[in-house]
Design a protein around this motif. Sequence first.
Motif, PDB file in Angstrom:
ATOM      1  N   TRP A  67      -6.131   0.402  -3.360  1.00 34.68           N
ATOM      2  CA  TRP A  67      -6.017   1.090  -2.280  1.00 34.68           C
ATOM      3  C   TRP A  67      -5.740   2.657  -2.282  1.00 34.68           C
ATOM      4  O   TRP A  67      -4.898   2.877  -3.221  1.00 34.68           O
TER       5      TRP A  67
ATOM      6  N   ARG B  89       0.715  -1.163  -0.063  1.00 30.16           N
ATOM      7  CA  ARG B  89       0.158   0.191   0.002  1.00 30.16           C
ATOM      8  C   ARG B  89       0.839   1.271  -0.182  1.00 30.16           C
ATOM      9  O   ARG B  89       0.530   2.463  -0.677  1.00 30.16           O
TER      10      ARG B  89
ATOM     11  N   ALA C 229       0.448   0.590  -3.846  1.00 29.79           N
ATOM     12  CA  ALA C 229      -1.068   0.298  -3.805  1.00 29.79           C
ATOM     13  C   ALA C 229      -1.321   0.151  -5.189  1.00 29.79           C
ATOM     14  O   ALA C 229      -2.562   0.424  -5.601  1.00 29.79           O
TER      15      ALA C 229
END
Length: 501
Positions: free
Chosen positions: A223, A141, A206
């Motif tokens: 994300w 992420r 991400a």
Amino acid sequence: MCGIAGQFVLRGGEADAGLVETMVEQLRHRGPDGRGIYLSGPIGLGHRRLAITDPSSEGRQPMADEEGSFWITFDGEIYNHPELREDLRALGHRFTTAADAEVVLHAYEEWGQDCLHRFNGVWAFAIWDGRRRELFCARDRLGVKPFYYTLTGGSFLFASEIKALLAHPVVGRRPNDRMLAAFLAWGVADHTGETMYDGVYQLPPAHRIVITEEGAGEPERYWDLVVNPDHGGGDDDTVARELKGLLADAVRLRLRGSAPVGTCLSGGIDSSTIATLVNDLLPQEGLRQKTFSVCFDDPRFDESGYIDTVVAATGAVSRRTTPDTEGLWEDIGRLLYVQDEPFASLSIYAQYCVMRLASSEVKAVLDGQGADEQLGGYIAYQMPYIRGLLRQGRVFVTLQEAAGGARYHRSFFLWAIRQSLVRSERRGFLLGDVPEVLRYAGSLDEVLAREITATNLPLLLHWGDRNSMAFSIEIRVPFLDHRLVEYIAALPLDQKIRGGV
């Protein structure tokens, strides 16, 4: 942490065993505990192993599932892999190792690309899906672990570091003028998917990407982070308790494993907090944590006094190093080689020296990276905060913050104005297209989101990964546990800056 590399020959053909072997060899420093290569038709996967989660030979990579339908080469660590392993066992999956890479492989088999949402950790990996005849690649992420790639000669090549891609005779032979101009003008790098090498890209944090025999798809974000623009509404005591609880659990997860773990202790608030939490969480009574610090002969930069305070409070074993100019001249060649791309500050050398110091005693270190970008810790964030308050019409609060900033940081703001004028003049010497990168434009919520995902933190993580892996050390960053990141992002802005602090 490890080194990964590979080749996917598009539209038919065989993977080049010699090329994959050479790419893997360029990553030896990332994984001194073993190497592995898997070749099958168009796919070639390579791996250099730093054994931490499962030191046994069963954890070697590339790794396959029971049927040989899926193969993975994985760099990183999934901190919640024991819990995921039990979830997958309940669904009928069988495991033959204690390695977290095997958990990732089975998670992909069970949940497909959505498996990424279940991971708490850091990762860069490639999974060859033999059933679909496609390569699935993903990065964590926040982008703690690196993933570089290029398309050349009818092949998709990927690796943990650019130097491995340069094993191909035509890759990276021209500079990316646009990225170099941005670096020279604004001191930024790693803020886009491009690199300093023309045609060499990084998978952004991400993001995931799928490559088939027809070619590579576009990187897809899985994300995102939204920073709360509101002011007010948080209870100080509640926030402090909840934040500490999340951070303590993040530290606890990052103490898992059989390998010895140390702590990078600068003397600042962030690393001192981690060192204190580690002390509370050590699994064995009488076990003393080891801290690794950099000190300076110049008292203007030395924080030995703060380090002494933390060491006295925790009883930690303190190891320290003092970089100097003679050492820099000896190390500058390797430092440049390790980083692959230019850097704008010699603070990077201090971290390099700390990692070298730690490498003789531990295989992993906890680090305080990421707190400043999330909690508004840099003084330069004061101006976008004040600007945002004005946008919201909060005149009285704006005056309070401006007064606080002037009271505590007047000398910094005067220095910043002078520096801005000097740098503006220097940018005038650059020729050609110079892209504009304004780090502090907008309100504080906009700036923090950009600093975390693009303009600052990715570059610092780049430095940290290369410096640590140069000495075969895994770096762990509790402040970047995604649960904590999401919690802090949701806090109102006055929980991050208040009264000029």
